[in-house]
Design a protein around this motif. Structure first.
Motif, short mmCIF file in Angstrom:
data_model
loop_
_atom_site.label_atom_id
_atom_site.label_comp_id
_atom_site.label_asym_id
_atom_site.label_seq_id
_atom_site.Cartn_x
_atom_site.Cartn_y
_atom_site.Cartn_z
N MET A 182 -60.34 38.20 15.88
CA MET A 182 -59.39 38.95 16.70
C MET A 182 -58.02 38.28 16.66
O MET A 182 -57.92 37.05 16.69
N THR A 183 -56.99 39.10 16.60
CA THR A 183 -55.64 38.58 16.75
C THR A 183 -55.36 38.37 18.24
O THR A 183 -56.11 38.86 19.10
N GLU A 184 -54.29 37.66 18.54
CA GLU A 184 -53.96 37.44 19.94
C GLU A 184 -53.64 38.76 20.65
O GLU A 184 -54.00 38.95 21.81
N GLN A 185 -52.99 39.69 19.94
CA GLN A 185 -52.66 40.98 20.53
C GLN A 185 -53.92 41.78 20.84
O GLN A 185 -54.04 42.40 21.90
N GLU A 186 -54.88 41.77 19.92
CA GLU A 186 -56.14 42.48 20.15
C GLU A 186 -56.91 41.89 21.33
O GLU A 186 -57.47 42.62 22.15
N TYR A 187 -56.91 40.57 21.42
CA TYR A 187 -57.59 39.89 22.52
C TYR A 187 -56.94 40.26 23.85
O TYR A 187 -57.62 40.60 24.83
N ASP A 188 -55.60 40.24 23.88
CA ASP A 188 -54.88 40.62 25.10
C ASP A 188 -55.10 42.08 25.46
O ASP A 188 -55.19 42.44 26.64
N ASN A 189 -55.21 42.95 24.45
CA ASN A 189 -55.49 44.37 24.71
C ASN A 189 -56.84 44.54 25.39
O ASN A 189 -56.97 45.37 26.32
N LEU A 190 -57.84 43.80 24.96
CA LEU A 190 -59.16 43.89 25.57
C LEU A 190 -59.12 43.44 27.03
O LEU A 190 -59.74 44.05 27.90
N SER A 234 -56.56 43.67 28.92
CA SER A 234 -55.76 44.65 29.66
C SER A 234 -56.57 45.87 30.10
O SER A 234 -56.16 46.57 31.03
N VAL A 235 -57.70 46.14 29.44
CA VAL A 235 -58.53 47.27 29.84
C VAL A 235 -59.79 46.81 30.57
O VAL A 235 -60.80 47.51 30.62
N GLY A 236 -59.72 45.60 31.13
CA GLY A 236 -60.75 45.17 32.07
C GLY A 236 -61.89 44.34 31.55
O GLY A 236 -62.79 43.96 32.32
N PHE A 237 -61.92 44.03 30.26
CA PHE A 237 -63.01 43.18 29.75
C PHE A 237 -62.76 41.73 30.15
O PHE A 237 -61.63 41.25 30.14
N THR A 238 -63.83 41.03 30.50
CA THR A 238 -63.73 39.61 30.85
C THR A 238 -63.86 38.77 29.57
O THR A 238 -64.26 39.27 28.51
N GLU A 239 -63.55 37.49 29.69
CA GLU A 239 -63.67 36.59 28.54
C GLU A 239 -65.12 36.51 28.06
O GLU A 239 -65.37 36.46 26.85
N PHE A 240 -66.06 36.51 29.00
CA PHE A 240 -67.48 36.47 28.63
C PHE A 240 -67.88 37.74 27.88
O PHE A 240 -68.64 37.69 26.91
N GLN A 241 -67.39 38.90 28.32
CA GLN A 241 -67.70 40.16 27.67
C GLN A 241 -67.09 40.23 26.27
O GLN A 241 -67.72 40.74 25.34
N ILE A 242 -65.89 39.71 26.11
CA ILE A 242 -65.26 39.67 24.79
C ILE A 242 -66.04 38.73 23.86
O ILE A 242 -66.22 39.02 22.67
N LYS A 243 -66.52 37.64 24.41
CA LYS A 243 -67.30 36.68 23.62
C LYS A 243 -68.53 37.33 23.00
O LYS A 243 -68.90 37.04 21.86
#
Length: 286
Positions: free
Chosen positions: A37-45, A47-56
């Motif tokens: 993931m790019t930093e922008q994609e990570y920040d987008n996730l 921004s729509v309510g995903f937590t760090e654990f959910q992104i992981k």
């Protein structure tokens, strides 16, 4: 002439590096499934309510569906629930909403259950999120800090009661991450039964019988307006019903929905615990 040739050669050499730099952005994060993931994609996730654990633990399909969204969490409410159960009879001795301080103390110093009496704790969050000019999202997160003794069919849902909006999602994504005693996380994104009504949507699933020490889950759906008029307020309610004795899928799906959450059917009586839903509200102009 030599000077002009040198300038031309310099431009020709630099162009490929410039194009390559634009075509491949720097990798900011790689999750447990190997998704870069790019930093922008990570920040987008985020921004729509995903937590760090959910992104992981996010799957590739979910990442692709959400990585280009630019959202904003408009409202978020957290609730905490404590349930004390007699594991021999399945009878719920106590179930109530708890304070954040109580929940925090339990996380830091878990209750030592005695004999057949067990105590389980749930954290639930409900969010209203703007994901575009045309759509908003209702999202619910649920986390068992202490797993319940009974593992049967449970239901997780988000209800609302606004006749000016409708669900635009055809599939309600549900992600469950089970944590085992050795620290291993196993993600489940299938094997559940969904129900979509005019007042919300829910999913029913069976808790595994294996020895798991934690469960984190989330679900969401997008909503759109069905009126040309301005919508100035929204209310949604995240709810979860847990079977305190062996149940069936038919019984777990015997419910309706509104802005008070799950409206339980008659067949649920005596099989499921009752708790207040986590209700979020938003006021503005849409």
């Amino acid at each position: 002439r030599v000077k002009k040739y040198f300038i031309f050669l310099l431009v020709v050499i630099c162009i490929p590096f410039t194009v390559y730099g634009l075509s491949r952005e720097k990798v900011f994060y790689v999750n447990s499934n190997g998704i870069e993931m790019t930093e922008q994609e990570y920040d987008n996730l985020l921004s729509v309510g995903f937590t760090e654990f959910q992104i992981k633990n996010m799957s590739l399909s979910e990442f692709n569906d959400n990585k280009d969204l630019h959202g904003q969490v408009e409202a978020r409410v957290k609730k905490y629930y404590k349930t004390v159960t007699n594991t021999l009879t399945g009878k719920v001795i106590e179930t109530r909403e708890a304070s954040y301080d109580e929940f925090l103390r339990e996380k830091e110093n878990p209750t030592r259950d005695m004999g057949i009496i067990t105590t389980s704790w749930i954290q639930m969050a409900n969010s209203i999120i703007t994901i575009s000019e045309y759509y908003k999202r209702y999202k619910s997160d649920m986390f068992w800090i202490t797993m319940p003794p009974v593992r049967s069919f449970d239901t997780f849902a988000i209800g609302f009661n606004d006749y000016e909006i409708e669900i635009v999602s055809s599939v309600i994504p549900l992600t469950i991450v089970y944590t085992y005693s050795d620290g291993t996380d196993i993600t489940q994104t299938a094997g559940y039964t969904q129900k979509i009504t005019s007042k919300g949507a829910g999913v029913s699933f069976k808790l595994p019988s294996e020895h798991i020490v934690g469960l984190s889950s989330y679900m969401y759906y997008n909503i759109g307006k069905i009126t040309s008029s301005e919508v100035t307020s929204l209310i949604s309610c995240s709810d979860y019903v847990h079977a305190n004795r062996t149940s069936t899928l038919a019984r777990a799906t015997d419910y309706n929905l509104d802005f008070f959450g799950i409206v339980r059917g008659v067949s649920m009586d005596g099989y499921y615990n009752y708790q207040n839903c986590a209700q979020a509200s938003w006021e503005g102009s849409w």
